[in-house]
Design a protein around this motif. Structure first.
Motif, PDB file in Angstrom:
ATOM      1  N   SER A  59       0.564  10.621   6.663  1.00  0.00           N
ATOM      2  CA  SER A  59       1.778  10.483   7.458  1.00  0.00           C
ATOM      3  C   SER A  59       2.976  10.921   6.612  1.00  0.00           C
ATOM      4  CB  SER A  59       1.950   9.037   7.916  1.00  0.00           C
ATOM      5  OG  SER A  59       3.237   8.828   8.458  1.00  0.00           O
ATOM      6  N   VAL A  60       3.799  11.801   7.149  1.00  0.00           N
ATOM      7  CA  VAL A  60       4.963  12.279   6.412  1.00  0.00           C
ATOM      8  C   VAL A  60       5.985  11.170   6.227  1.00  0.00           C
ATOM      9  CG1 VAL A  60       6.930  13.863   6.532  1.00  0.00           C
ATOM     10  CG2 VAL A  60       4.645  14.685   7.094  1.00  0.00           C
ATOM     11  N   SER A  61       6.164  10.327   7.223  1.00  0.00           N
ATOM     12  CA  SER A  61       7.207   9.308   7.167  1.00  0.00           C
ATOM     13  C   SER A  61       6.873   8.160   6.222  1.00  0.00           C
ATOM     14  CB  SER A  61       7.471   8.755   8.571  1.00  0.00           C
ATOM     15  OG  SER A  61       6.285   8.190   9.110  1.00  0.00           O
ATOM     16  N   THR A  62       5.578   7.832   6.065  1.00  0.00           N
ATOM     17  CA  THR A  62       5.195   6.685   5.237  1.00  0.00           C
ATOM     18  C   THR A  62       4.379   7.063   4.011  1.00  0.00           C
ATOM     19  OG1 THR A  62       3.150   6.298   6.476  1.00  0.00           O
ATOM     20  CG2 THR A  62       5.156   5.240   7.297  1.00  0.00           C
ATOM     21  N   GLY A  63       3.746   8.235   4.005  1.00  0.00           N
ATOM     22  CA  GLY A  63       2.872   8.611   2.906  1.00  0.00           C
ATOM     23  C   GLY A  63       1.499   7.977   2.986  1.00  0.00           C
ATOM     24  N   GLU A  64       1.200   7.272   4.079  1.00  0.00           N
ATOM     25  CA  GLU A  64      -0.087   6.602   4.213  1.00  0.00           C
ATOM     26  C   GLU A  64      -1.175   7.591   4.635  1.00  0.00           C
ATOM     27  OE1 GLU A  64      -0.905   3.487   3.516  1.00  0.00           O
ATOM     28  OE2 GLU A  64       1.124   3.126   2.781  1.00  0.00           O
ATOM     29  N   HIS A  65      -2.392   7.292   4.188  1.00  0.00           N
ATOM     30  CA  HIS A  65      -3.537   8.111   4.545  1.00  0.00           C
ATOM     31  C   HIS A  65      -3.873   7.883   6.013  1.00  0.00           C
ATOM     32  CE1 HIS A  65      -8.171   8.679   4.208  1.00  0.00           C
ATOM     33  NE2 HIS A  65      -7.593   9.799   4.623  1.00  0.00           N
ATOM     34  N   VAL A  66      -3.970   8.963   6.797  1.00  0.00           N
ATOM     35  CA  VAL A  66      -4.231   8.859   8.231  1.00  0.00           C
ATOM     36  C   VAL A  66      -5.721   9.021   8.522  1.00  0.00           C
ATOM     37  CG1 VAL A  66      -3.752   9.857  10.498  1.00  0.00           C
ATOM     38  CG2 VAL A  66      -1.929   9.686   8.790  1.00  0.00           C
ATOM     39  N   ARG A  67      -6.305  10.123   8.092  1.00  0.00           N
ATOM     40  CA  ARG A  67      -7.735  10.328   8.345  1.00  0.00           C
ATOM     41  C   ARG A  67      -8.226  11.483   7.500  1.00  0.00           C
ATOM     42  NH1 ARG A  67      -9.512  13.405  13.759  1.00  0.00           N
ATOM     43  NH2 ARG A  67     -11.404  13.365  12.486  1.00  0.00           N
ATOM     44  N   ASP A  68      -9.555  11.649   7.471  1.00  0.00           N
ATOM     45  CA  ASP A  68     -10.203  12.746   6.748  1.00  0.00           C
ATOM     46  C   ASP A  68     -10.901  13.660   7.740  1.00  0.00           C
ATOM     47  OD1 ASP A  68      -9.388  11.842   4.283  1.00  0.00           O
ATOM     48  OD2 ASP A  68     -11.207  10.689   3.910  1.00  0.00           O
ATOM     49  N   GLN A 346       0.675   9.467  -3.462  1.00  0.00           N
ATOM     50  CA  GLN A 346       0.110   9.363  -4.810  1.00  0.00           C
ATOM     51  C   GLN A 346      -0.792   8.148  -4.882  1.00  0.00           C
ATOM     52  OE1 GLN A 346       2.585  10.283  -8.170  1.00  0.00           O
ATOM     53  NE2 GLN A 346       0.594  10.889  -8.901  1.00  0.00           N
ATOM     54  N   HIS A 347      -2.078   8.382  -5.195  1.00  0.00           N
ATOM     55  CA  HIS A 347      -3.023   7.275  -5.306  1.00  0.00           C
ATOM     56  C   HIS A 347      -3.680   7.209  -6.679  1.00  0.00           C
ATOM     57  CE1 HIS A 347      -2.712   6.181  -1.086  1.00  0.00           C
ATOM     58  NE2 HIS A 347      -2.764   7.465  -0.806  1.00  0.00           N
ATOM     59  N   PHE A 348      -3.560   8.265  -7.458  1.00  0.00           N
ATOM     60  CA  PHE A 348      -4.128   8.260  -8.807  1.00  0.00           C
ATOM     61  C   PHE A 348      -3.321   9.243  -9.644  1.00  0.00           C
ATOM     62  CE2 PHE A 348      -7.369   9.310 -12.070  1.00  0.00           C
ATOM     63  CZ  PHE A 348      -7.627   8.022 -12.513  1.00  0.00           C
ATOM     64  N   ASP A 712     -12.472   5.674  11.179  1.00  0.00           N
ATOM     65  CA  ASP A 712     -11.791   6.885  11.616  1.00  0.00           C
ATOM     66  C   ASP A 712     -11.711   6.964  13.133  1.00  0.00           C
ATOM     67  OD1 ASP A 712     -10.404   9.141  10.821  1.00  0.00           O
ATOM     68  OD2 ASP A 712     -12.120  10.447  11.208  1.00  0.00           O
ATOM     69  N   LEU A 713     -12.573   6.211  13.824  1.00  0.00           N
ATOM     70  CA  LEU A 713     -12.558   6.225  15.285  1.00  0.00           C
ATOM     71  C   LEU A 713     -11.515   5.278  15.854  1.00  0.00           C
ATOM     72  CD1 LEU A 713     -16.393   6.265  15.986  1.00  0.00           C
ATOM     73  CD2 LEU A 713     -14.812   8.205  16.046  1.00  0.00           C
ATOM     74  N   LEU A 714     -10.881   4.481  14.990  1.00  0.00           N
ATOM     75  CA  LEU A 714      -9.831   3.585  15.463  1.00  0.00           C
ATOM     76  C   LEU A 714      -8.592   4.383  15.812  1.00  0.00           C
ATOM     77  CD1 LEU A 714     -10.231   0.737  12.826  1.00  0.00           C
ATOM     78  CD2 LEU A 714     -11.014   0.736  15.190  1.00  0.00           C
ATOM     79  N   PRO A 715      -7.621   3.794  16.515  1.00  0.00           N
ATOM     80  CA  PRO A 715      -6.406   4.523  16.847  1.00  0.00           C
ATOM     81  C   PRO A 715      -5.733   5.053  15.593  1.00  0.00           C
ATOM     82  CG  PRO A 715      -6.513   2.483  18.096  1.00  0.00           C
ATOM     83  CD  PRO A 715      -7.658   2.464  17.127  1.00  0.00           C
ATOM     84  N   SER A 716      -5.047   6.160  15.740  1.00  0.00           N
ATOM     85  CA  SER A 716      -4.438   6.844  14.603  1.00  0.00           C
ATOM     86  C   SER A 716      -3.461   5.945  13.892  1.00  0.00           C
ATOM     87  CB  SER A 716      -3.716   8.106  15.068  1.00  0.00           C
ATOM     88  OG  SER A 716      -2.975   8.668  14.019  1.00  0.00           O
ATOM     89  N   ALA A 717      -3.396   6.095  12.573  1.00  0.00           N
ATOM     90  CA  ALA A 717      -2.449   5.316  11.778  1.00  0.00           C
ATOM     91  C   ALA A 717      -1.016   5.710  12.069  1.00  0.00           C
ATOM     92  CB  ALA A 717      -2.745   5.492  10.286  1.00  0.00           C
TER      93      ALA A 717
END
Length: 773
Positions: A59-68, A346-348, A712-717
């Protein structure tokens, strides 16, 4: 004393262990997310990047991982959106797999294997170029291939529908960047689509349809470093090694056109990017500064200074909403048009990627923080990071050196102070660090620092700083005594002055702090060079290696208890580890050629194995140890026997040498069937490419992947989750169960009202519309 060979476990030795072929390497984190340019979605809400054989969305606004996005067998060499269909996400792998995802759906990708990929060559980049036919929305796929037998690259063209190769377009020299990706760019539209490539002082320009190449040259001692093309107009910008930016316009209409010069950077320009309409552009240089240029007014500039690492890529979002800045610390910073930070991905954190001549990744190794159950290791230069491997999340960073980063200068190497040693107490209340900077031409810095954890601030605060703790001698090792009594806590350092020093925690006479650290005693042995040290599990004994002699001391009194040597171990000791649990009376030592175990009760050498050990780590929760050889072989053993309980040959290829390892306590919540040697702790190790890896049964890895696919099948982050939406979800679910329909309104009682009231103000509908009063 018995001489044995560290070989594969026999059938008897394998009882209670997992056979070799049932444990597989699992990638935990790490790997480069900045090797290739990221790409924005058409609405600029999502950022996509290539990580191994996965395309990851954030997500651009939060930086959170959305899906692969999965489906590739080999590593991806880039990702981009289809020029004629913004709903298609396209990626290419090193094996020529061209994958298409409809990125807003959960459908698997359509994969086309490109035909006749050149033998002995590896794709390392691709570009989708529209054919310019209104009846055909497919593209030509331009693939850059690196030939193993030739230093020149090859640009191959493939049909997107059939995967057939049509012709080769480029066989000239082209520069590569630090990641081995060729420095070329595409621009223009329709029949005027063109590409540009750089090599030393030359800029190659070619219209794709005409297949002719025009060459522009720059003079002096300068050489080009990066290039960018505008996606609509005939405009090319290129940076050079002196910080200049050269602009060429209308070069096809006027082959003899000159270039405009934009100059602010003093160090080489690392990347360039045009805005959507070409009225301004962005540049990044070795000063760790991004500059926003106005094309018609070079003096009107905006700056984003003091970025944490060197700039690798610059990508502009549609409508110029955002700019993604890929940094050499393996992070991506997203800023808006005013250069204000929107989010950080950034995660690592990578270690020292931008440092010159830095050959030691993570010099402080992997350390355990029992309080947060995280790993403590080097982060960006001068920092340490706390990373949780169970959740693959970066908890926080701590600035140890508290110094501004010194950027490089032309024709000079500037050394920055970095953290070289880390040690934590058993209760995680004390942290000891060593920072060193060895610039022989100017100065030598070394500091020993002790940090106390502040329960109020929830961070480590500096308690004691000791400059030159061993004079102008490099520190070799640092350990804090593994006891829980704070008033009697000790720490030990060794250095190239052939001495070890014992530091004690004492009451302070000042009002600023209750305790401070002071040097209590100094130890040495026949002026032999000192090496690694190790405390016994209860902290009552200290083992110190002096050349080929193992010495054992009482740390509180600095009394020498015994010194042990043997003809089988006649070279300098490189590693020393006390055993734990039932092996607490044993000490394992490793030289350049042998691994041996001493029994402190009988003062005898129990067994010796002829083996070259590169890394030796001990498990504090069991009697196990792990030894890694220079050939990347792994042997897990107990000091009681020279027969390993588990071995794994060639964990990584030779070019992926292992640099650090740790036994990490296993999460109690994990309920998985593991071998006996993995029950208490999990073995993690880092390779030279800064990837954190571990060993797990194949079934466990497959189960974890299935769980990720289920999530990943849950609603989008990207969908906002609030207390109000959670209540609506409960209502909807309960409504399906008709037999309990009469109870659904109970969910909107007092608990529901409190959840909404305690949530953020804009988290749901206006309260007066909820009708729950």
């Amino acid at each position: 004393m018995v001489v044995v060979e560290m070989s594969e476990p026999s059938a008897i030795d394998k009882v209670g262990t997992t056979p070799i072929d049932e444990l597989h390497i699992k990638h935990v984190t790490g790997g480069s997310i900045v090797k290739f340019s990221p790409v924005f979605s058409s609405d600029a809400k999502t950022l996509f990047l290539a990580l191994g054989n996965i395309i990851r969305a954030f997500s651009v606004s939060t930086g959170e991982h959305v899906r692969d996005y999965k489906g590739l067998e080999a590593r991806a060499v880039g990702v981009q959106f289809h020029p004629n269909n913004p709903h298609l996400l396209v990626a290419l792998s090193e094996q020529g797999e061209l994958a298409h995802w409809r990125w807003k759906t959960r459908l698997p990708p359509q994969i086309l294997n490109l035909q006749n990929i050149w033998e002995n060559s590896t794709p390392n980049g691709f570009y989708l170029v529209p054919k310019g036919d209104d009846q055909d929305e497919s593209c030509d796929v331009y693939v850059t291939c690196k030939l193993k037998s030739n230093k020149y690259p090859r640009l191959c063209v493939y049909d997107e529908k059939t995967g057939e190769s049509s012709h080769d377009n480029l066989t000239r020299n082209v520069e590569v960047n630090r990641h081995g990706v060729y420095k070329i760019a595409f621009g223009g539209q329709g029949e005027d689509k063109y590409f540009a490539g750089i090599y030393k002082k030359k800029l190659y320009i070619s219209i794709l349809k005409k297949k002719t190449i025009d060459i522009k040259k720059i003079g002096g001692q300068r050489s080009l470093t990066c290039v960018a093309c505008h996606q609509e107009h005939h405009m090319i910008i290129a940076g050079d090694n002196t910080g200049r930016i050269l602009l060429w316009q209308e070069f096809f209409e006027n082959p003899n056109c000159g270039s405009s010069v934009y100059h602010w950077h003093t160090l080489p320009v690392t990347d360039l990017a045009f805005s959507q309409f070409g009225s301004f552009f962005y540049s990044g240089g070795g000063e760790r500064v991004m500059v926003k240029w106005t094309l018609d007014s070079p003096d009107q500039r905006l700056y984003l200074p003091r970025l944490p690492e060197n700039i690798c890529h610059l990508v502009v979002a549609p409508d110029n909403l955002y700019v993604a800045i890929s940094l050499a610390d393996n992070g991506i910073r997203v800023v808006d048009s005013h250069l204000k930070t929107v989010s950080i991905i950034q995660h690592f954190t990578w270690c020292g990627e931008g440092e010159p001549n830095n050959k030691t990744w993570f010099p402080a190794g992997l350390n355990l923080d029992p309080r947060t159950k995280s790993m403590v290791l080097n982060g960006r230069v001068g920092h340490i990071q706390f990373f949780n491997p169970n959740t693959s999340s970066l908890l926080y960073n701590v600035d140890i050196t508290c110094q501004n980063y010194l950027t490089q200068e032309r024709n000079k190497v500037i050394e920055n102070t970095d953290v070289t040693k880390i040690s934590l107490s058993n209760d995680s209340l004390w942290l000891a660090t060593v920072e060193q900077c060895n610039n022989l031409k100017t100065h030598f810095e070394i500091r020993l620092k002790f940090w106390n954890f502040d329960e109020v601030k929830q961070t480590f605060c500096l308690n004691t700083c000791v400059d030159m703790p061993h004079g102008e001698n490099k520190l070799l090792d640092l350990k804090i005594q593994p006891i829980t009594t704070e008033e009697q806590l000790l720490a030990v350092t060794t250095a190239e002055d052939n001495k070890f020093k014992v530091w004690s925690l004492e009451e302070s006479n000042t009002i600023n702090t209750k305790y401070i650290w002071r040097c209590e005693s100094v130890g040495f042995f026949r002026n032999f060079p000192v090496g690694e040290i190790s405390f016994s599990t209860d902290g009552s004994l200290l083992a110190v290696a002096f050349d080929s002699t193992l010495t054992v001391w009482v740390p509180e009194t600095n009394q020498l208890k015994c010194n042990l040597t043997h003809t089988k171990l006649n070279s300098a000791i490189r590693h020393v580890k006390f055993g734990a649990s039932t092996c607490c009376h044993l000490v394992v030592t490793a030289t350049d050629t042998c691994l041996g175990v001493w029994n402190l009760l009988t003062l005898t050498l129990m067994w010796v194995v002829p083996i070259r050990i590169n890394i030796l780590v001990a498990d504090s929760l069991s009697n196990l140890m792990a030894a890694f050889t220079e050939e990347n072989d792994l042997f897990v053993f107990t000091p009681m026997s020279g027969r390993p309980v588990y071995s794994h040959r060639k964990l990584r290829p030779d070019r992926f040498s292992i640099t650090a390892a740790i036994f990490f306590p296993r999460d109690n919540k994990q309920n998985i069937c593991l071998s006996s040697w993995q029950q208490h702790s999990q073995l993690y190790f880092l390779d030279i490419h800064q990837e954190l890896l571990t060993l797990e049964p194949k079934e466990t890895i497959e189960e974890a992947n299935q769980n990720l696919e289920a999530l990943d099948l849950l609603p989008s982050a990207l969908s906002t989750v609030t207390p109000f939406t959670a209540l609506l979800a409960e209502q909807s679910t309960s409504g399906v169960q008709h037999e309990v329909t009469d109870k659904t309104h109970l969910q909107l009682g007092e608990p529901g009202r409190e959840a909404i009231r305690q949530g953020p103000a804009p988290s749901g509908a206006p309260r007066h519309d909820l009708a729950i009063e």
